[in-house]
Scaffold this motif. Structure first.
Motif, PDB file in Angstrom:
ATOM      1  N   ARG A  43      12.661  23.390  12.780  1.00 14.66           N
ATOM      2  CA  ARG A  43      12.516  22.744  11.537  1.00 14.66           C
ATOM      3  C   ARG A  43      11.215  22.442  11.260  1.00 14.66           C
ATOM      4  NH1 ARG A  43      16.141  17.338  11.561  1.00 14.66           N
ATOM      5  NH2 ARG A  43      14.948  17.088   9.427  1.00 14.66           N
ATOM      6  N   SER A  44      10.889  22.455   9.914  1.00 14.67           N
ATOM      7  CA  SER A  44       9.368  22.078   9.576  1.00 14.67           C
ATOM      8  C   SER A  44       9.170  20.665   9.154  1.00 14.67           C
ATOM      9  CB  SER A  44       8.900  22.986   8.654  1.00 14.67           C
ATOM     10  OG  SER A  44       9.516  22.960   7.267  1.00 14.67           O
ATOM     11  N   TYR A  45       8.043  19.996   9.440  1.00 10.89           N
ATOM     12  CA  TYR A  45       8.056  18.288   9.199  1.00 10.89           C
ATOM     13  C   TYR A  45       6.659  18.565   8.529  1.00 10.89           C
ATOM     14  CZ  TYR A  45      11.195  17.809  13.188  1.00 10.89           C
ATOM     15  OH  TYR A  45      12.310  17.918  14.077  1.00 10.89           O
ATOM     16  N   ASN A  46       6.574  17.261   7.745  1.00 16.57           N
ATOM     17  CA  ASN A  46       5.392  16.741   6.850  1.00 16.57           C
ATOM     18  C   ASN A  46       5.340  17.733   5.687  1.00 16.57           C
ATOM     19  OD1 ASN A  46       5.098  15.562   9.323  1.00 16.57           O
ATOM     20  ND2 ASN A  46       2.961  15.629   9.267  1.00 16.57           N
ATOM     21  N   GLY A  47       6.479  18.000   5.248  1.00 13.91           N
ATOM     22  CA  GLY A  47       6.332  18.411   3.875  1.00 13.91           C
ATOM     23  C   GLY A  47       6.417  17.733   2.669  1.00 13.91           C
ATOM     24  N   ILE A  48       6.444  17.968   1.398  1.00 16.57           N
ATOM     25  CA  ILE A  48       6.424  17.112   0.459  1.00 16.57           C
ATOM     26  C   ILE A  48       7.727  17.193  -0.416  1.00 16.57           C
ATOM     27  CG2 ILE A  48       5.184  16.191  -1.837  1.00 16.57           C
ATOM     28  CD1 ILE A  48       2.724  17.726  -0.397  1.00 16.57           C
ATOM     29  N   GLY A  49       8.185  15.902  -1.011  1.00 15.78           N
ATOM     30  CA  GLY A  49       9.341  16.039  -1.993  1.00 15.78           C
ATOM     31  C   GLY A  49       9.213  14.758  -2.797  1.00 15.78           C
ATOM     32  N   ASN A  50       8.469  14.852  -3.838  1.00 11.88           N
ATOM     33  CA  ASN A  50       8.088  13.810  -4.763  1.00 11.88           C
ATOM     34  C   ASN A  50       8.501  14.121  -6.268  1.00 11.88           C
ATOM     35  OD1 ASN A  50       7.093  11.480  -5.440  1.00 11.88           O
ATOM     36  ND2 ASN A  50       4.964  12.204  -5.232  1.00 11.88           N
ATOM     37  N   GLN A  51       9.098  13.240  -6.807  1.00 13.10           N
ATOM     38  CA  GLN A  51       9.502  13.350  -8.375  1.00 13.10           C
ATOM     39  C   GLN A  51       8.933  11.813  -8.993  1.00 13.10           C
ATOM     40  OE1 GLN A  51      12.076  13.763  -5.999  1.00 13.10           O
ATOM     41  NE2 GLN A  51      11.367  15.783  -5.825  1.00 13.10           N
ATOM     42  N   PRO A  97       0.970  -1.187   0.057  1.00  7.75           N
ATOM     43  CA  PRO A  97       0.063  -0.008   0.017  1.00  7.75           C
ATOM     44  C   PRO A  97       0.939   1.215   0.003  1.00  7.75           C
ATOM     45  CG  PRO A  97      -0.755  -1.577   1.685  1.00  7.75           C
ATOM     46  CD  PRO A  97       0.386  -2.188   1.034  1.00  7.75           C
ATOM     47  N   ALA A  98       2.126   1.289   0.261  1.00  7.49           N
ATOM     48  CA  ALA A  98       3.048   2.497   0.568  1.00  7.49           C
ATOM     49  C   ALA A  98       3.136   2.907  -0.816  1.00  7.49           C
ATOM     50  CB  ALA A  98       4.167   2.053   1.061  1.00  7.49           C
ATOM     51  N   THR A  99       2.808   2.201  -1.965  1.00  6.61           N
ATOM     52  CA  THR A  99       3.196   2.701  -3.137  1.00  6.61           C
ATOM     53  C   THR A  99       1.880   3.688  -3.645  1.00  6.61           C
ATOM     54  OG1 THR A  99       2.125   0.809  -4.331  1.00  6.61           O
ATOM     55  CG2 THR A  99       4.349   0.692  -3.749  1.00  6.61           C
ATOM     56  N   ALA A 100       0.979   3.431  -3.018  1.00  7.54           N
ATOM     57  CA  ALA A 100      -0.155   4.550  -3.333  1.00  7.54           C
ATOM     58  C   ALA A 100       0.123   5.774  -2.685  1.00  7.54           C
ATOM     59  CB  ALA A 100      -1.713   3.811  -2.725  1.00  7.54           C
ATOM     60  N   ALA A 101       0.996   5.979  -1.938  1.00  8.57           N
ATOM     61  CA  ALA A 101       1.290   7.689  -1.169  1.00  8.57           C
ATOM     62  C   ALA A 101       1.872   8.226  -2.220  1.00  8.57           C
ATOM     63  CB  ALA A 101       2.278   7.225  -0.161  1.00  8.57           C
ATOM     64  N   PHE A 102       2.448   8.070  -3.452  1.00 12.09           N
ATOM     65  CA  PHE A 102       3.098   8.955  -4.214  1.00 12.09           C
ATOM     66  C   PHE A 102       1.813   9.553  -5.035  1.00 12.09           C
ATOM     67  CE2 PHE A 102       5.880   5.210  -3.636  1.00 12.09           C
ATOM     68  CZ  PHE A 102       7.045   6.173  -3.258  1.00 12.09           C
ATOM     69  N   ASP A 103       2.450  11.098  -5.753  1.00 13.15           N
ATOM     70  CA  ASP A 103       1.540  11.780  -6.303  1.00 13.15           C
ATOM     71  C   ASP A 103       1.212  11.171  -7.662  1.00 13.15           C
ATOM     72  OD1 ASP A 103       1.791  13.464  -4.186  1.00 13.15           O
ATOM     73  OD2 ASP A 103       2.955  14.893  -5.351  1.00 13.15           O
ATOM     74  N   ALA A 126       9.881   8.820  -6.483  1.00 15.76           N
ATOM     75  CA  ALA A 126      10.863   9.138  -5.405  1.00 15.76           C
ATOM     76  C   ALA A 126      10.047   9.882  -4.637  1.00 15.76           C
ATOM     77  CB  ALA A 126      12.169   9.351  -5.733  1.00 15.76           C
ATOM     78  N   PHE A 127       9.996   9.538  -3.131  1.00 21.35           N
ATOM     79  CA  PHE A 127       9.422  10.614  -2.079  1.00 21.35           C
ATOM     80  C   PHE A 127      10.558  10.927  -0.989  1.00 21.35           C
ATOM     81  CE2 PHE A 127       7.433  11.551   1.876  1.00 21.35           C
ATOM     82  CZ  PHE A 127       6.216  12.363   1.459  1.00 21.35           C
ATOM     83  N   ASN A 128      11.185  11.903  -0.892  1.00 22.37           N
ATOM     84  CA  ASN A 128      12.091  12.424   0.147  1.00 22.37           C
ATOM     85  C   ASN A 128      11.489  13.571   0.822  1.00 22.37           C
ATOM     86  OD1 ASN A 128      14.145  10.414  -0.718  1.00 22.37           O
ATOM     87  ND2 ASN A 128      14.136  11.727  -2.693  1.00 22.37           N
TER      88      ASN A 128
END
Length: 787
Positions: A227-235, A132-138, A259-261
């Motif tokens: 620091r800020s958390y729960n941001g998005i870094g997706n390609q 199910p983790a693969t469903a988290a990408f944009d 990729a999600f970082n």
């Protein structure tokens, strides 16, 4: 709820489920008739193109253009458009979907388990994604999303008991086309999308390439380090080739990578619950003993003070080949695929600024191979069929790592002089896990039309699966000691475990359906379905028995069996200006597979797999789509679901009933966790065409609304884990020019709704409850171009 009604009255509403694709620009909503009114929505839910209104079952369809207009960038936000779909995620690895309350409910970082397969199947271009983790990408370059409710298996490759999410991406085209899009908004939100397609060799080879990049600052702030958390870094990038060497042969090759970082995923202080444990072992006394106070007692300040590393690094991708060979009377299809998923994340498992646990992560790698071969009849005849064979192989390797800090002894065991203060400082575990699945299936479905308006459907599936799991961990560090009491105290926190387990099972499942067309525009149906999900293997360690040893009997959980009865009515009314669909269902699940927390221990809460003897869910769903006048369309859906633990004599105890020796509580007759009683969506679009300097132009107003009633966020049903109902409204206004250029202003969470997405009971059973608050309002600007 009042705001929802007001929004609808103003004509600013949102999207819903069935019939969600509509309007002249809706992707996948191709008119198959010249008649006025709402166009047909073409779906492939039964592996052949057909009108969604002719499918005798509950299905929700979201078109690609609607996904773009509503700024639905991932499957989490998709749940705001489909009332019966619920999404839970403490981080991408711990992502879970439920449909009608059934599936795999994951509510905390501690509860992911690689040995449990999801109850909701997730497919992209006919390929099953096991994690199910693969469903988290944009989302990237989506044509449509179909959400099928109820057991699937007589048509799909992998069997699922609760339903399926089927995503279809845009295919290569022999007509040159391209699109570009860039959005900028609050918290430095920046998203860029692009796609291009066209011929390489006329009428024989075409290509399509698409990609996206999304970034955003986080919305939870660390009060200590800023620091800020729960941001998005997706390609993401996807490349496709389409070969049509003959009119009868079509080959589609796809390769993709995502990729999600990001510094994700943080939670904040939500509340403190009271148990029956000694007061000295509960949060107020423990925190007071360290003069500790969280930076805020209001979750919607969105601030914490965690002191351990936090971050997610994950990627997924793969290749697939889909071959369709038209044999005349039937089409032979082959779907071959390989996929991978790579995961690593750092978590602060105590969620506070107290150094209780310093390191917790489980680097994992998954590979899967699948092969599906099926044959389906062509045309609309009195006798239609689909039959197929399916093979699936999966291997997941993991490395569970956990290390405690200088205050772990005080927080988990007790203060000095009872235990040396540094007893657990640096105490940790390391290990290796390996889980494999081999699945073989044969399936088929037949549709027979003995009379002009009567269709009988029958389908069967036989599935055989073998699963093997190995789990091995060691412990290290902490205060060296030969004292038996101190050594046992350390082992009560982390104990080395080593075990192997296997499970194999074969089962027959299927469904029967009767459908009758009262007229061309009114269809009724009744169906019966049996679903099957094979047994699972605990891959996160085992709970301890009375002798403080791993309970080997809990290594394997039994298969899950689902029985669903459903009746429904699908109709087009008022000269096709209104689509109204109704469905009622009753589902009984035996040996429901769930992730349970062993709260008999006062230390680190660990999730493990278990069976709930019997769960029952029943409900009613209504979906409507209306074309009020030219250019103005409204949609609405409402789902009522009543789910309970029909038989659950040994469930986890709620926090308020836990003592130092609590083992289990009888939850029979209690409400099923994670399921709102009511959920609704309202929505609409208003297209106002005009001419600008001799060119066609339009202003498009869009809004979508989602409301859900409250539900329990933890299987123990503690009153401290109840999540209140919430409402979210999104909207956009765009200017379109000649269908080539578009500029839009958008807002997500327009009215700054505050709600909790998921919650966690803190490890250690202190009574501290953490939660993930909703994202604040996001306002942004989008530029789109199409060629």
């Amino acid at each position: 709820m009042f705001r929802s009604i007001l929004t609808a009255a103003l004509g600013l509403a949102a999207t819903s489920a069935a019939g969600a694709q509509m309007g002249p620009a809706a992707a996948g909503a191709e008119p198959t008739t010249p008649r006025a009114g709402l166009p047909d929505v073409v779906v492939t839910a039964r592996l052949r193109p057909e009108d969604a209104q002719a499918v005798p079952g509950a299905i929700s369809v979201i078109g690609g253009d609607l996904i773009d207009r509503s700024y639905t960038v991932n499957t989490q936000q998709l749940s705001l458009l489909v009332p019966s779909l619920n999404y839970s995620s403490a981080n991408p690895r711990n992502t879970a979907f439920t449909i009608r309350g059934l599936g795999s409910s994951v509510v905390a970082v501690s509860q992911a388990n690689d040995g449990l397969e999801p109850g909701v199947g997730f497919y992209v271009d006919q390929v099953y994604h096991a994690r199910p983790a693969t469903a988290a990408f944009d989302f990237s370059d989506i044509d449509r999303v179909e959400v099928l409710r109820g057991p699937q298996g007589t048509l799909f490759g992998k069997n699922t008991t609760a339903g399926a999410i089927s995503i279809t991406t845009r295919a290569p085209s022999f007509t040159p086309e391209a699109s570009e899009e860039i959005s900028y908004g609050s918290r430095q939100f920046l998203q860029a999308k692009a796609s291009a397609s066209g011929p390489i060799m006329d009428d024989q080879i075409a290509f399509r390439i698409s990609g996206l990049s999304t970034r955003s600052d986080g919305y939870i702030r660390n009060a200590v380090n800023g620091r800020s958390y729960n941001g998005i870094g997706n390609q993401a990038v996807r490349g496709q080739l389409l070969f049509t060497p003959t009119p009868a042969l079509r080959i589609r090759l796809t390769a993709d990578y995502s990729a999600f970082n990001a510094d994700c995923c943080a939670q904040v202080y939500l509340r403190v619950g009271t148990s029956l444990r000694p007061a000295a072992r509960q949060y107020p006394a423990l925190a007071a003993g360290l003069n500790y106070a969280p930076p805020s007692l209001n979750a919607y300040d969105r601030v914490n003070d965690i002191d351990a590393d936090l971050g997610v690094r994950t990627s997924e991708g793969g290749t697939s080949a889909i071959v369709d060979w038209d044999l005349g009377p039937a089409t032979l299809t082959s779907v071959s695929a390989w996929r991978f998923w790579q995961w690593d994340a750092a978590n602060d498992r105590d969620y506070t600024g107290i150094p209780i646990q310093l390191t917790q992560h489980i680097p994992s790698h998954q590979d899967q191979y699948s092969q599906e071969l099926r044959i389906a009849s062509n045309g609309d005849r009195a006798f239609n069929y689909v039959g197929g064979l399916y093979f699936f192989n999966q291997t997941i390797r993991g490395r569970p790592i956990s290390i405690y800090g200088p205050q772990a002894t005080y927080w988990l065991l007790g203060p000095a002089p009872q235990f040396p203060s540094n007893l657990l400082d640096g105490y940790g575990t390391d290990g290796a896990t390996r889980f494999t699945t081999d699945s073989y299936a044969a399936f088929g479905e037949v549709n027979w039309t003995p009379l002009a308006r009567l269709t009988l459907t029958g389908g069967l599936r036989y599935t055989y699966e073998e699963k093997h799991g190995r789990y091995s961990t060691i412990v290290f560090g902490g205060l060296p000691t030969t004292n038996t009491t101190l050594a046992n105290a350390k082992l009560s926190i982390l104990r080395p475990q080593s075990y192997a387990a296997r499970d194999k099972d074969g089962s027959l499942s299927g469904r029967a359906n009767i459908a009758y067309a009262v007229s061309d525009d009114i269809h009724g149906y009744a169906s019966f379905a049996r679903g099957f999900k094979s047994g699972g293997i605990n891959m996160s360690g085992l709970p301890l028995d009375a002798q403080n040893q791993p309970a080997i009997a809990t290594a394997v959980v039994a298969p899950e069996r689902n029985t669903t009865y459903e009746i429904g009515l699908k109709s087009r009314l008022f000269d096709r200006r209104l689509i109204l669909n109704l469905a009622g269902y009753y589902t009984r699940v035996r040996d429901f597979q769930a992730t349970i927390v062993d709260n008999s221990q006062t230390v680190a809460l660990r999730g493990y797999l278990a069976n709930i003897p019997k769960v029952v869910v029943k409900g009613i769903e209504a979906d409507a789509t209306a074309l009020l006048f030219k250019g103005f369309s409204l949609r609405g859906s409402i789902a009522y679901a009543h789910g309970d633990y029909a038989k659950y004599p040994a469930g986890p105890c709620p926090l308020e009933l836990q003592t130092s020796a609590t083992a289990a509580c009888n939850l029979t007759g209690q409400r099923l966790s994670g399921l709102p009683r009511f959920a609704e969506t309202l929505g609409g679009d208003y297209v106002l065409p005009f001419t600008l300097r001799g060119r066609d132009a339009a202003i498009v107003l869009h809004a979508d609304n989602s409301w859900r009633s409250g539900y329990y966020g933890d299987p123990s049903l503690s009153r401290y884990t109840f999540i209140k109902g919430y409402e979210v409204i999104n909207a956009s206004v765009s200017l379109q020019l000649a269908d080539k250029w578009e500029v839009a202003v958008f807002a997500r969470n327009l009215f700054k709704s505050n709600y909790i997405q998921n919650l966690t009971v803190q490890a250690g059973n202190s009574g501290l409850i953490l939660g993930t608050p909703s994202e604040p309002r996001t306002i942004g600007l989008t530029l789109r171009a199409r060629q």
